[in-house]
Design a protein around this motif. Structure first.
Motif, PDB file in Angstrom:
ATOM      1  N   VAL A  84       0.786  -0.883  -0.168  1.00  0.00           N
ATOM      2  CA  VAL A  84      -0.218   0.171   0.196  1.00  0.00           C
ATOM      3  C   VAL A  84       0.184   1.334  -0.291  1.00  0.00           C
ATOM      4  N   GLN A  85       1.698   1.037   1.222  1.00  0.00           N
ATOM      5  CA  GLN A  85       2.838   2.559   0.404  1.00  0.00           C
ATOM      6  C   GLN A  85       3.583   2.404  -0.630  1.00  0.00           C
ATOM      7  N   PHE A  86       4.090   1.701  -0.964  1.00  0.00           N
ATOM      8  CA  PHE A  86       4.839   1.582  -2.160  1.00  0.00           C
ATOM      9  C   PHE A  86       4.134   2.515  -2.991  1.00  0.00           C
ATOM     10  N   PHE A  87       2.943   2.289  -3.841  1.00  0.00           N
ATOM     11  CA  PHE A  87       2.340   2.388  -4.546  1.00  0.00           C
ATOM     12  C   PHE A  87       1.582   3.820  -4.123  1.00  0.00           C
ATOM     13  N   SER A  88       1.416   4.290  -3.024  1.00  0.00           N
ATOM     14  CA  SER A  88       0.688   5.181  -2.716  1.00  0.00           C
ATOM     15  C   SER A  88       2.375   6.342  -2.587  1.00  0.00           C
ATOM     16  N   TRP A  89       3.470   6.271  -2.398  1.00  0.00           N
ATOM     17  CA  TRP A  89       4.767   6.892  -2.205  1.00  0.00           C
ATOM     18  C   TRP A  89       5.036   7.529  -3.763  1.00  0.00           C
ATOM     19  N   PHE A  90       4.604   6.558  -4.260  1.00  0.00           N
ATOM     20  CA  PHE A  90       5.480   6.268  -5.945  1.00  0.00           C
ATOM     21  C   PHE A  90       4.588   7.599  -6.792  1.00  0.00           C
ATOM     22  N   ALA A  91       3.348   7.116  -6.200  1.00  0.00           N
ATOM     23  CA  ALA A  91       2.229   8.400  -6.911  1.00  0.00           C
ATOM     24  C   ALA A  91       2.952   9.903  -6.187  1.00  0.00           C
ATOM     25  N   LEU A  92       3.445  10.162  -5.335  1.00  0.00           N
ATOM     26  CA  LEU A  92       3.405  10.866  -4.453  1.00  0.00           C
ATOM     27  C   LEU A  92       4.588  12.244  -4.785  1.00  0.00           C
TER      28      LEU A  92
END
Length: 507
Positions: free
Chosen positions: A310-318
């Protein structure tokens, strides 16, 4: 029952107030560092690799600070000494950044700035879990999000506001405008004062008392299987070497070597861990700091492994949004890619307004998220919020009038508030108090790794699929948030029995 007592609204306010300053500094960095780097001569395709200092310092600093803060007890407490040291270093970096005379000086200062932010920020995440019972943790992280939003709103619009007050918004080639310089000076003052407020107006439980509370997750030491760790390490290292060979053969961008280096480094670390435990044996707690941190990473709780995606894909976007919104909006909505032009600087200021807007929305959403979580559960609430963020990012690519981009920021702001609160609430119920700091630091790996990956491959992806157009990064960010929303469904909710017990004790 030895339950951790609930704190009052103002006690939670005081313990979270320092985040106002941390995010004030982060927002100035996110909205203005690309502008400073371009002003000092950086090209658009160089920006991701220059930004790599920020996530890399977090990768190294946070688990180390978490490990040692778990073992610290002084007159100031357990976490607060780190708040204070980080605040002093961050203040110095904010004063230096807008006065950097050369590009390499700015890059080094960015490294120092991000490391200092992380020294203060990492213990703050553990601080909330230390001080609050399970039933109040979502509210505690939401309060942090509120201060993050307020600080970021003011910091993001500050260059624009100073321009309205008559400060120069343009400068000679190689010089940073007054609007940016004075914004960083104000950020230094806010960060230091807000952190001093939290240090002076909060208290901490001694480690023994903390571990004795009934809602504390029991500490269990998972033994390291040296043979399995050795096999995993060899595979990761081999993958890194193979990727480096492919990069060389196909003449890919040099920054992609960073990804290969990361795979190789993790493989070597696991091989060292396997050798260390095979040679020394014994309980994990008897090993040195490096072996303990790597061991905790290797044996992390299953809930943490699932939250990692969840964190991986969230922070790639950010990360894609932070480093490419300025070049995207100035090029498309303001029709200029020349950093010294009036149109480019007007567009860059407008990006500051947009970033302020999404942080303002996040501050408001932080008030609502605990109520949503109680009705829908943490997982479904986070999924909905992430998908609203995906819609917001995608809409930026479809809107021509820059003023309508404020609507895009509503979705982005809701997602941002959720990312800053709900993953930590989901995680903290599964982590023992004695290792809250180190696990929160390790959790930061899954914020940093996607940013390192983005720094490595975004330039290549934009060149290959989007004709070097910065707006393509926002499309990739939208897709990444959508995937993050799906991944959160695999994460277990916090123990409802504990939450119901906490509610019953209040009644």
């Amino acid at each position: 029952m030895n339950r951790k007592p609930e704190l009052s609204f103002w006690q939670i306010w005081n313990m979270c107030f320092g985040f106002l300053g941390i995010q004030f500094g982060f927002a100035l960095q996110n909205a203005n560092v690309s502008r400073i780097l371009q002003t000092l001569g950086a090209k658009v395709d160089q920006i991701p690799i220059l930004w790599i200092a920020a996530p890399l310092t977090g990768l190294l600093v946070q688990p180390i600070i978490g490990h040692y803060s778990d073992r610290t007890w002084t007159r100031l407490g357990r976490r607060r000494p780190y708040f204070l040291v980080g605040a002093l270093l961050s203040t110095l970096a904010l004063l230096v950044m807008p006065n950097a005379p050369l590009l390499w000086v700015a890059a080094i200062t960015l490294w120092m700035m991000d490391a200092s932010f992380n020294v203060s920020m990492e213990p703050f995440r553990a601080f909330v879990a230390d001080q609050l019972p399970v039933g109040q943790r979502a509210a505690g992280y939401a309060m942090q999000t509120f201060f993050i939003g307020v600080g970021a709103v003011v910091a993001s619009i500050l260059p624009w506001l100073l321009a309205q007050l008559g400060f120069d918004n343009t400068a000679a080639r190689g010089m940073v405008p007054e609007t940016v310089r004075y914004s960083f000076y104000a950020g230094a003052a806010v960060l230091l004062l807000s952190m001093l407020w939290t240090v002076a107006n909060s208290r901490e439980y001694p480690p023994q008392r903390l571990a004795a509370f009934a809602d504390s997750t029991p500490l269990t030491e998972t033994p390291i299987d040296a043979r399995k760790a050795r096999r995993s390490g060899a595979l990761w290292a081999l993958a890194g070497v193979a990727l480096a060979v492919l990069i060389h053969v196909f003449a890919l961008k040099p920054e992609v070597y960073l990804l290969a280096a990361g795979l190789l480094a993790y493989g070597v670390a696991l091989l060292w861990l396997a050798w260390h435990h095979g040679a020394r044996g014994g309980a994990q707690a008897t090993h040195g700091a490096a072996a303990q941190i790597l061991g905790d990473l290797y044996t992390m709780p299953e809930a943490m492994r699932r939250l990692a995606w969840v964190q991986f894909f969230s922070w790639f976007a950010l990360f894609a949004m932070w480093i490419y919104t300025t070049p995207a909006v100035t090029a498309v909505q303001f029709h200029s890619s020349v950093p010294t032009s009036a149109a480019y600087n007007a567009g860059a200021n407008w990006v500051g307004i947009l970033f302020g807007a999404y942080n303002g929305v996040a501050a408001l959403a932080a008030v609502l998220i605990p109520f949503m979580a109680r009705v829908l559960g943490l997982r479904r609430t986070h999924l909905i919020n992430l998908w609203l963020g995906a819609a917001g990012l995608l809409s930026i690519t479809l809107i021509g009038n820059p003023h309508w981009l404020l609507l895009s920021m509503v979705g982005v702001g809701i997602a941002w508030a959720s990312i800053l609160a709900l993953p930590y609430a989901l995680l903290s119920d599964h982590v023992p108090a004695q290792k809250m700091g180190v696990y929160m630091g390790i959790f930061n790996f899954f914020i940093v790794i996607p940013q390192l990956l983005a720094a490595s491959v975004l330039g290549l992806l934009l060149k290959t699929f989007f004709g070097d157009q910065p707006m393509g990064a926002l499309v990739l960010g939208a897709l990444s948030l959508f995937i993050a929303g799906l991944a959160v469904l695999r994460v277990q909710e916090p123990a409802r029995a504990v939450l119901r017990s906490a509610a019953a004790s209040r009644a």
